[in-house]
Design a protein around this motif. Structure first.
Motif, PDB file in Angstrom:
ATOM      1  N   GLU A   1      54.717  50.413  19.713  1.00 22.98           N
ATOM      2  CA  GLU A   1      55.429  49.552  18.757  1.00 22.98           C
ATOM      3  C   GLU A   1      54.967  48.090  18.878  1.00 22.98           C
ATOM      4  O   GLU A   1      55.493  47.222  18.197  1.00 22.98           O
ATOM      5  N   LYS A   2      54.006  47.842  19.738  1.00 21.99           N
ATOM      6  CA  LYS A   2      53.396  46.513  19.905  1.00 21.99           C
ATOM      7  C   LYS A   2      54.431  45.437  20.269  1.00 21.99           C
ATOM      8  O   LYS A   2      54.514  44.382  19.650  1.00 21.99           O
ATOM      9  N   ILE A   3      55.224  45.770  21.271  1.00 17.76           N
ATOM     10  CA  ILE A   3      56.289  44.849  21.699  1.00 17.76           C
ATOM     11  C   ILE A   3      55.927  44.222  23.043  1.00 17.76           C
ATOM     12  O   ILE A   3      55.532  44.917  23.979  1.00 17.76           O
ATOM     13  N   LEU A   4      56.078  42.896  23.114  1.00 15.39           N
ATOM     14  CA  LEU A   4      55.913  42.214  24.397  1.00 15.39           C
ATOM     15  C   LEU A   4      57.303  41.916  24.961  1.00 15.39           C
ATOM     16  O   LEU A   4      58.080  41.175  24.350  1.00 15.39           O
ATOM     17  N   PHE A   5      57.624  42.515  26.089  1.00 20.09           N
ATOM     18  CA  PHE A   5      58.846  42.171  26.816  1.00 20.09           C
ATOM     19  C   PHE A   5      58.456  41.005  27.723  1.00 20.09           C
ATOM     20  O   PHE A   5      57.717  41.182  28.701  1.00 20.09           O
ATOM     21  N   SER A   6      58.929  39.798  27.367  1.00 22.60           N
ATOM     22  CA  SER A   6      58.299  38.577  27.878  1.00 22.60           C
ATOM     23  C   SER A   6      59.063  37.889  29.004  1.00 22.60           C
ATOM     24  O   SER A   6      58.733  36.755  29.350  1.00 22.60           O
ATOM     25  N   ALA A   7      60.083  38.535  29.562  1.00 21.45           N
ATOM     26  CA  ALA A   7      60.919  37.917  30.600  1.00 21.45           C
ATOM     27  C   ALA A   7      61.530  36.613  30.054  1.00 21.45           C
ATOM     28  O   ALA A   7      61.879  36.556  28.878  1.00 21.45           O
ATOM     29  N   ASP A   8      61.598  35.551  30.864  1.00 20.07           N
ATOM     30  CA  ASP A   8      62.245  34.318  30.387  1.00 20.07           C
ATOM     31  C   ASP A   8      61.397  33.578  29.341  1.00 20.07           C
ATOM     32  O   ASP A   8      61.916  32.725  28.609  1.00 20.07           O
ATOM     33  N   ALA A   9      60.091  33.865  29.314  1.00 16.55           N
ATOM     34  CA  ALA A   9      59.232  33.158  28.354  1.00 16.55           C
ATOM     35  C   ALA A   9      59.706  33.446  26.929  1.00 16.55           C
ATOM     36  O   ALA A   9      60.121  34.564  26.630  1.00 16.55           O
ATOM     37  N   PHE A  10      59.633  32.458  26.082  1.00 11.45           N
ATOM     38  CA  PHE A  10      60.081  32.516  24.686  1.00 11.45           C
ATOM     39  C   PHE A  10      61.601  32.671  24.568  1.00 11.45           C
ATOM     40  O   PHE A  10      62.123  32.991  23.513  1.00 11.45           O
ATOM     41  N   GLY A  11      62.293  32.423  25.695  1.00 14.77           N
ATOM     42  CA  GLY A  11      63.752  32.468  25.667  1.00 14.77           C
ATOM     43  C   GLY A  11      64.318  31.189  25.079  1.00 14.77           C
ATOM     44  O   GLY A  11      63.602  30.192  24.900  1.00 14.77           O
ATOM     45  N   ARG A  12      65.593  31.250  24.763  1.00 13.15           N
ATOM     46  CA  ARG A  12      66.250  30.105  24.124  1.00 13.15           C
ATOM     47  C   ARG A  12      67.710  30.095  24.553  1.00 13.15           C
ATOM     48  O   ARG A  12      68.329  31.152  24.678  1.00 13.15           O
ATOM     49  N   PHE A  13      68.268  28.894  24.730  1.00 14.65           N
ATOM     50  CA  PHE A  13      69.712  28.792  24.900  1.00 14.65           C
ATOM     51  C   PHE A  13      70.337  29.239  23.582  1.00 14.65           C
ATOM     52  O   PHE A  13      69.739  29.082  22.510  1.00 14.65           O
ATOM     53  N   GLY A  14      71.562  29.744  23.628  1.00  9.03           N
ATOM     54  CA  GLY A  14      72.222  30.162  22.387  1.00  9.03           C
ATOM     55  C   GLY A  14      72.142  31.663  22.205  1.00  9.03           C
ATOM     56  O   GLY A  14      71.727  32.397  23.100  1.00  9.03           O
ATOM     57  N   GLY A  15      72.531  32.102  20.990  1.00 10.49           N
ATOM     58  CA  GLY A  15      72.734  33.538  20.768  1.00 10.49           C
ATOM     59  C   GLY A  15      71.486  34.298  20.376  1.00 10.49           C
ATOM     60  O   GLY A  15      70.418  33.736  20.171  1.00 10.49           O
ATOM     61  N   MET A  16      71.662  35.629  20.272  1.00 10.31           N
ATOM     62  CA  MET A  16      70.563  36.516  19.897  1.00 10.31           C
ATOM     63  C   MET A  16      70.307  36.474  18.400  1.00 10.31           C
ATOM     64  O   MET A  16      69.266  36.915  17.932  1.00 10.31           O
ATOM     65  N   GLU A  17      71.282  35.951  17.639  1.00  6.44           N
ATOM     66  CA  GLU A  17      71.177  36.005  16.178  1.00  6.44           C
ATOM     67  C   GLU A  17      70.642  34.716  15.566  1.00  6.44           C
ATOM     68  O   GLU A  17      70.756  34.502  14.374  1.00  6.44           O
ATOM     69  N   THR A  18      70.071  33.847  16.401  1.00  7.12           N
ATOM     70  CA  THR A  18      69.603  32.546  15.902  1.00  7.12           C
ATOM     71  C   THR A  18      68.642  32.675  14.719  1.00  7.12           C
ATOM     72  O   THR A  18      67.729  33.491  14.745  1.00  7.12           O
ATOM     73  N   GLU A  19      68.856  31.862  13.697  1.00  2.41           N
ATOM     74  CA  GLU A  19      67.930  31.797  12.554  1.00  2.41           C
ATOM     75  C   GLU A  19      66.566  31.308  13.038  1.00  2.41           C
ATOM     76  O   GLU A  19      66.507  30.368  13.844  1.00  2.41           O
ATOM     77  N   PRO A  20      65.476  31.880  12.523  1.00  2.00           N
ATOM     78  CA  PRO A  20      64.141  31.447  12.972  1.00  2.00           C
ATOM     79  C   PRO A  20      63.938  29.935  12.886  1.00  2.00           C
ATOM     80  O   PRO A  20      63.376  29.327  13.789  1.00  2.00           O
TER      81      PRO A  20
END
Ligand SMILES: Cc1cc2nc3c(=O)[nH]c(=O)nc-3n(C[C@H](O)[C@H](O)[C@H](O)COP(=O)(O)O)c2cc1C
Ligand SMILES: [Fe+2]
Ligand SMILES: [Fe+2]
Length: 385
Positions: A154-173
């Motif tokens: 499925e070409k998914i990168l599980f990136s650990a903390d990298a590309f993480g963000r404070f706030g929710g999972m539903e954040t607008e791009p």
């Protein structure tokens, strides 16, 4: 649900007062986890024990009675591995997947006696059936045991903390940047070269989706977030503009900072951010220091040194390895101004810094006569940009 075989098990923490004991998170923070359902089942990380119960319920509902075969631990920090004991109690037959350092560190938190483990190295592959996890070591992004995994079907990168963000999972791009920048610069900022090493490894992958351990899953905006990480990890300013950070006992230095902001605005119309270091959230100012190419530091002299808030800010710039910036200095003092000398000494510890002249010395109130020096500083700053 990411696909028919990959589900999200992440949980939201809205009532944590300070993440990692120091960062305000007005939108809360998510601890993400994922489940891959295949011939073998794999859970990708657990969550902070603050939300362990909720996570275990989600996992049980998603597994629908199946046993997890593997628990992949990309990062041992307690905001992710914190619910491991709970998970092991519920699923004692699970095999933990990590690298040699993962297990060394896990044992500092948990007793793993009798627990089955699979030790992986860079480029090892774990076959789940239709899905295959390719492990990518990411040391010091931002702990030594950190690894990522790439699922090639499925070409998914599980990136650990990298590309993480404070706030929710539903954040607008469109809303990703600010809280992702504040997260990156404060938590990972020091480790630019290590992030660069992982970005080089990721460049060879065809990535359709990034699943980080905090914040939203990323799909359409992957080129954008990779570009941001490229800038942040090379300490390259992201946007034209000037940060004026000040620390003022009685407001006179603050008036000098305001005056300089007016002059710069009049001369250039560029973006200017004024920050009172004693009052603005410090992680926000650090994030702005990564964003802008020019930083002006204004401080009152305090006991033959500088205001403590400025001292702390400079320590943080050094600790995060901030570099490639243009600096200007404004000091204030009533009898023996020394803040500029002290600030200069701290700036000399940073790499690739240009300090422009003149250094402006205010004595008490800002007077009309100070404009000449402030204007000269403004001109030098704009020329150096
Ligand atoms: C606790 C304290 C310590 C100070 N130490 C010094 C000093 O060592 N040298 C100096 O020239 N001024 C010193 N000052 C004076 C301030 O730097 C001066 O009043 C300056 O104008 C304050 O600017 P501000 O209004 O932005 O706080 C001190 C002031 C205070 C309250
Ligand atoms: Fe972490
Ligand atoms: Fe984390």
């Amino acid at each position: 649900m990411l696909s028919s075989d990959i589900l999200e098990l992440g949980v939201m923490d809205e009532d944590i007062d300070l993440f990692e004991g120091q960062y305000v998170v007005p939108e809360g923070i998510s601890y993400n986890s994922y489940l891959i359902l295949d011939e073998k089942t794999a859970v990708m990380d657990t969550v902070d024990s603050r939300r362990g119960g909720e996570f275990m319920e989600k996992a049980a509902a998603a597994l629908k009675g199946r046993q997890p075969d593997y628990l992949v631990i990309h990062h041992v920090e307690p905001d992710h591995a914190g619910s491991l004991q709970m998970f092991l109690d519920a699923y004692p037959g699970v095999t933990l997947v990590g690298n040699a350092k993962t297990f060394q560190m896990l044992e500092q938190y948990f007793s793993l006696e009798g627990v089955s483990r699979l030790v992986v190295k860079d480029q090892d592959v774990l076959d789940l059936g239709k899905h295959h996890l390719h492990f990518i070591m990411a040391p010091m992004v931002h702990w030594p045991e950190v690894m990522m995994s790439y699922e090639d079907t499925e070409k998914i990168l599980f990136s650990a903390d990298a590309f993480g963000r404070f706030g929710g999972m539903e954040t607008e791009p469109a809303a990703w940047d600010d809280e992702a920048r504040r997260y990156y610069t404060n938590i990972v900022g020091k480790y630019g070269p290590q992030v660069q090493a992982v970005l080089k490894k990721a460049a060879g992958l065809d990535i359709a989706c990034i699943c980080p351990l905090h914040g939203p899953v990323l799909t359409d905006t992957i080129p954008h977030v990779l570009e941001k990480y490229q800038l942040w990890s090379t300490y390259t300013p992201e946007q034209d503009g000037i940060l004026i950070a000040y620390a003022s006992l009685h407001g006179n230095t603050e008036m000098g900072a305001d005056r300089l902001a007016d002059i710069l605005d009049r001369m250039s119309g560029k973006d200017i951010m004024l920050a009172d270091l004693a009052r603005v959230d410090e992680s926000e100012v650090l994030s702005a220091a990564f964003r802008y190419p020019v930083i002006v530091l204004c401080a009152s002299t305090y006991n033959a040194g500088m205001m403590p808030a400025m001292e702390t800010f400079l320590q943080h710039l050094k600790a995060k390895n901030l570099q490639k910036r243009v600096f200007g200095l404004v000091e204030n003092g009533s009898w023996a101004p020394s803040a500029a000398r002290c600030m200069r000494a701290e700036l000399e510890k940073l790499k690739d810094v240009t300090l422009v002249e003149p250094v402006v010395t205010l004595r008490g109130a800002v007077k009309t006569g100070d404009d000449t020096a402030l204007e000269a500083l403004a001109r030098s700053l704009l020329q150096a940009m």
